[in-house]
Design a protein around this motif. Structure first.
Motif, PDB file in Angstrom:
ATOM      1  N   GLY A 188       0.791  -1.226   0.000  1.00 30.42           N
ATOM      2  CA  GLY A 188       0.000   0.000   0.000  1.00 30.42           C
ATOM      3  C   GLY A 188       0.823   1.274   0.000  1.00 30.42           C
ATOM      4  N   GLY A 189       2.156   1.153   0.209  1.00 29.08           N
ATOM      5  CA  GLY A 189       2.961   2.372   0.294  1.00 29.08           C
ATOM      6  C   GLY A 189       3.296   2.967  -1.054  1.00 29.08           C
ATOM      7  N   VAL A 190       2.560   4.017  -1.448  1.00 28.75           N
ATOM      8  CA  VAL A 190       2.894   4.746  -2.683  1.00 28.75           C
ATOM      9  C   VAL A 190       3.997   5.731  -2.320  1.00 28.75           C
ATOM     10  CG1 VAL A 190       2.115   6.306  -4.494  1.00 28.75           C
ATOM     11  CG2 VAL A 190       0.599   4.502  -3.681  1.00 28.75           C
ATOM     12  N   MET A 191       5.196   5.488  -2.824  1.00 32.55           N
ATOM     13  CA  MET A 191       6.357   6.264  -2.412  1.00 32.55           C
ATOM     14  C   MET A 191       6.550   7.499  -3.276  1.00 32.55           C
ATOM     15  SD  MET A 191       6.923   4.275  -0.017  1.00 32.55           S
ATOM     16  CE  MET A 191       8.353   5.047   0.713  1.00 32.55           C
ATOM     17  N   ASP A 192       5.999   7.465  -4.478  1.00 33.41           N
ATOM     18  CA  ASP A 192       6.213   8.571  -5.399  1.00 33.41           C
ATOM     19  C   ASP A 192       5.150   8.495  -6.498  1.00 33.41           C
ATOM     20  OD1 ASP A 192       8.974   9.667  -7.536  1.00 33.41           O
ATOM     21  OD2 ASP A 192       7.601  10.801  -6.251  1.00 33.41           O
ATOM     22  N   LEU A 193       4.758   9.634  -7.015  1.00 38.31           N
ATOM     23  CA  LEU A 193       3.755   9.680  -8.076  1.00 38.31           C
ATOM     24  C   LEU A 193       4.113  10.838  -8.988  1.00 38.31           C
ATOM     25  CD1 LEU A 193       1.075   8.438  -9.055  1.00 38.31           C
ATOM     26  CD2 LEU A 193      -0.119  10.034  -7.551  1.00 38.31           C
ATOM     27  N   GLU A 194       4.389  10.510 -10.257  1.00 37.35           N
ATOM     28  CA  GLU A 194       4.812  11.557 -11.189  1.00 37.35           C
ATOM     29  C   GLU A 194       3.990  11.504 -12.462  1.00 37.35           C
ATOM     30  OE1 GLU A 194       9.361  11.564  -9.482  1.00 37.35           O
ATOM     31  OE2 GLU A 194       9.062  11.139 -11.603  1.00 37.35           O
ATOM     32  N   PHE A 195       3.875  12.663 -13.098  1.00 36.87           N
ATOM     33  CA  PHE A 195       3.090  12.779 -14.318  1.00 36.87           C
ATOM     34  C   PHE A 195       3.936  13.380 -15.420  1.00 36.87           C
ATOM     35  CE2 PHE A 195      -0.753  11.722 -12.102  1.00 36.87           C
ATOM     36  CZ  PHE A 195      -0.592  12.241 -10.818  1.00 36.87           C
ATOM     37  N   HIS A 196       3.782  12.858 -16.628  1.00 35.26           N
ATOM     38  CA  HIS A 196       4.495  13.381 -17.798  1.00 35.26           C
ATOM     39  C   HIS A 196       3.408  13.822 -18.766  1.00 35.26           C
ATOM     40  CE1 HIS A 196       7.914  12.547 -20.958  1.00 35.26           C
ATOM     41  NE2 HIS A 196       7.786  13.828 -20.657  1.00 35.26           N
ATOM     42  N   VAL A 197       3.288  15.151 -18.938  1.00 37.37           N
ATOM     43  CA  VAL A 197       2.136  15.722 -19.644  1.00 37.37           C
ATOM     44  C   VAL A 197       2.553  16.345 -20.969  1.00 37.37           C
ATOM     45  CG1 VAL A 197       0.266  17.426 -19.497  1.00 37.37           C
ATOM     46  CG2 VAL A 197       1.053  16.237 -17.432  1.00 37.37           C
ATOM     47  N   LYS A 198       1.852  15.986 -22.031  1.00 38.42           N
ATOM     48  CA  LYS A 198       2.087  16.641 -23.327  1.00 38.42           C
ATOM     49  C   LYS A 198       1.014  17.707 -23.505  1.00 38.42           C
ATOM     50  CE  LYS A 198       3.061  15.759 -28.212  1.00 38.42           C
ATOM     51  NZ  LYS A 198       3.309  14.735 -29.256  1.00 38.42           N
ATOM     52  N   ASP A 199       1.453  18.968 -23.519  1.00 38.20           N
ATOM     53  CA  ASP A 199       0.532  20.084 -23.698  1.00 38.20           C
ATOM     54  C   ASP A 199       1.261  21.059 -24.615  1.00 38.20           C
ATOM     55  OD1 ASP A 199      -1.733  21.726 -21.352  1.00 38.20           O
ATOM     56  OD2 ASP A 199      -1.407  22.061 -23.496  1.00 38.20           O
ATOM     57  N   GLU A 200       1.066  20.884 -25.907  1.00 39.18           N
ATOM     58  CA  GLU A 200       1.930  21.488 -26.920  1.00 39.18           C
ATOM     59  C   GLU A 200       1.976  23.000 -26.878  1.00 39.18           C
ATOM     60  OE1 GLU A 200       0.541  19.724 -30.542  1.00 39.18           O
ATOM     61  OE2 GLU A 200       1.648  17.854 -30.199  1.00 39.18           O
ATOM     62  N   SER A 201       0.846  23.613 -26.594  1.00 38.96           N
ATOM     63  CA  SER A 201       0.832  25.069 -26.632  1.00 38.96           C
ATOM     64  C   SER A 201       1.347  25.681 -25.329  1.00 38.96           C
ATOM     65  CB  SER A 201      -0.582  25.581 -26.904  1.00 38.96           C
ATOM     66  OG  SER A 201      -1.456  25.102 -25.892  1.00 38.96           O
ATOM     67  N   ARG A 202       1.487  24.846 -24.297  1.00 36.56           N
ATOM     68  CA  ARG A 202       1.851  25.372 -22.981  1.00 36.56           C
ATOM     69  C   ARG A 202       3.341  25.243 -22.670  1.00 36.56           C
ATOM     70  NH1 ARG A 202      -1.094  26.514 -18.179  1.00 36.56           N
ATOM     71  NH2 ARG A 202       0.193  26.298 -16.309  1.00 36.56           N
ATOM     72  N   PHE A 203       3.978  24.145 -23.104  1.00 37.10           N
ATOM     73  CA  PHE A 203       5.370  23.890 -22.725  1.00 37.10           C
ATOM     74  C   PHE A 203       6.292  24.061 -23.926  1.00 37.10           C
ATOM     75  CE2 PHE A 203       3.701  22.695 -18.837  1.00 37.10           C
ATOM     76  CZ  PHE A 203       2.827  21.605 -18.923  1.00 37.10           C
ATOM     77  N   PRO A 204       7.458  24.706 -23.718  1.00 39.01           N
ATOM     78  CA  PRO A 204       8.390  24.952 -24.832  1.00 39.01           C
ATOM     79  C   PRO A 204       8.782  23.670 -25.550  1.00 39.01           C
ATOM     80  CG  PRO A 204       9.152  26.062 -22.836  1.00 39.01           C
ATOM     81  CD  PRO A 204       7.968  25.246 -22.438  1.00 39.01           C
ATOM     82  N   GLY A 205       9.077  22.607 -24.761  1.00 36.39           N
ATOM     83  CA  GLY A 205       9.444  21.330 -25.381  1.00 36.39           C
ATOM     84  C   GLY A 205       8.255  20.404 -25.551  1.00 36.39           C
TER      85      GLY A 205
END
Lengths: 209, 209
Positions: free
Chosen positions: A127-144
């Motif tokens: 049950g131990g969630v040690m880390d939670l990360e998201f990788h988001v593609k948002d073309e108009s918002r992020f330079p890369g």
């Protein structure tokens, strides 16, 4: 309008009405639902974290993956990494071998247990969630086009990881498809090979071996 | 029928037809789709194997789990076990802490790779599906309500594992919920604890520690 025309019109509408009612009942339900989720952000630039990502499409799990040996003192601690992706992005990927705008990949790190219940060897997830990360593609918002976010339990949102962090350059230089590590995703890799969407940098890495 | 009545009828059907067409377009799509899958069997008693289980609800993954040490010579070979369950059963489990009739759990064993691409330690999953098994609850069909099936690539179906096989007794004696090992499913275990649906045999095992 003649009586016969009126009767005919009424009959046509009756049939049309019944047909329209029946058609949705016979339409097959899609195997993959739409999550209906799309990335939204707080005023401070945090990602409003999706809570039901576990009901999205499962991609893969790794254990203790690293590009470096385990840290001293951590030899007895193991971690699983589960990867999920939103259903709409998955459907698009299956069709094209590329990620659409508004793709969200989720990395959920869980502590590994062993010798629990009847289990004598190997590891299971706890049950131990040690880390939670998201990788988001948002073309108009992020330079890369893409950005990483790390979940913050206190706020319930995920904080933006700045572009200068090493995750960005490593993903750009070594990931098989559009900064995502599809080389480690056994059900997705064959699709990219078929569609010819592997990145140049990944192909170069593989050729250099 | 009078002309005015005919015109009125035609108008009613036209409106009804248009309304029936529009209503499904506004209905919200559910977060979890129905898979629409239900167990069916061949004349010989094999299970017609579900092909899109990877798009069902992900439960957990373990690595090298066993109630015995690794076989000699297999020390360098590792296997991941991914578990999935059909969405309808999952939805019911979340609400009640029990599995409904026609639950299907899937166990997919994949070969573990290491030192591939940039990865230097730990393990990731590969394309090699080494084993695929199904645990089906079909109350009117099986004496103990549940049965195990093992996928046979040659036929595309899954063969019934006979009741005398040790899987049945071990599951019955040690599994946390209705012959399923929920003790190893970190997102489902809390639900059973909340709903009070842990099996007597599991509670006895835990108390004996």
């Amino acid at each position: 309008m003649s009586p016969r025309l009126r009767i005919s019109l009424a009959a046509v509408f009756l049939v049309a009405g019944i047909a329209a009612l029946l058609v949705p009942l016979r339409a097959p339900r899609p195997a993959i639902a739409a999550s209906g989720w799309t990335p939204t952000y707080t005023a401070g630039g945090d990602l409003v974290a999706p809570k039901d990502y576990r009901e999205w499409i499962y991609v893969t799990t790794g254990m203790d993956m690293s590009y470096a040996p385990k840290a001293a003192g951590m030899e007895d601690h193991s971690m699983f990494d589960n990867v999920f992706v939103n259903p709409e992005a998955y459907r698009s990927f299956v069709a094209t071998g590329t990620w659409p705008d508004k793709t969200v990949m989720v990395l959920e790190a869980r502590e590994a247990g062993s010798k629990g219940s009847i289990n004598k060897s190997g590891h299971f997830q706890t049950g131990g969630v040690m880390d939670l990360e998201f990788h988001v593609k948002d073309e108009s918002r992020f330079p890369g086009k893409w950005a990483f976010f790390s979940y913050d339990e206190a706020s319930g949102n995920a904080s933006l990881i700045p572009q200068k962090a090493s995750c960005y350059s490593c993903h750009a230089e070594h990931a098989a498809v559009d900064t995502t590590f599809v080389q480690f995703y056994p059900t997705l890799l064959p699709i990219t090979q078929k569609k010819g969407t592997l990145s140049q940098s990944y192909l170069k890495d593989e050729a250099a071996k």
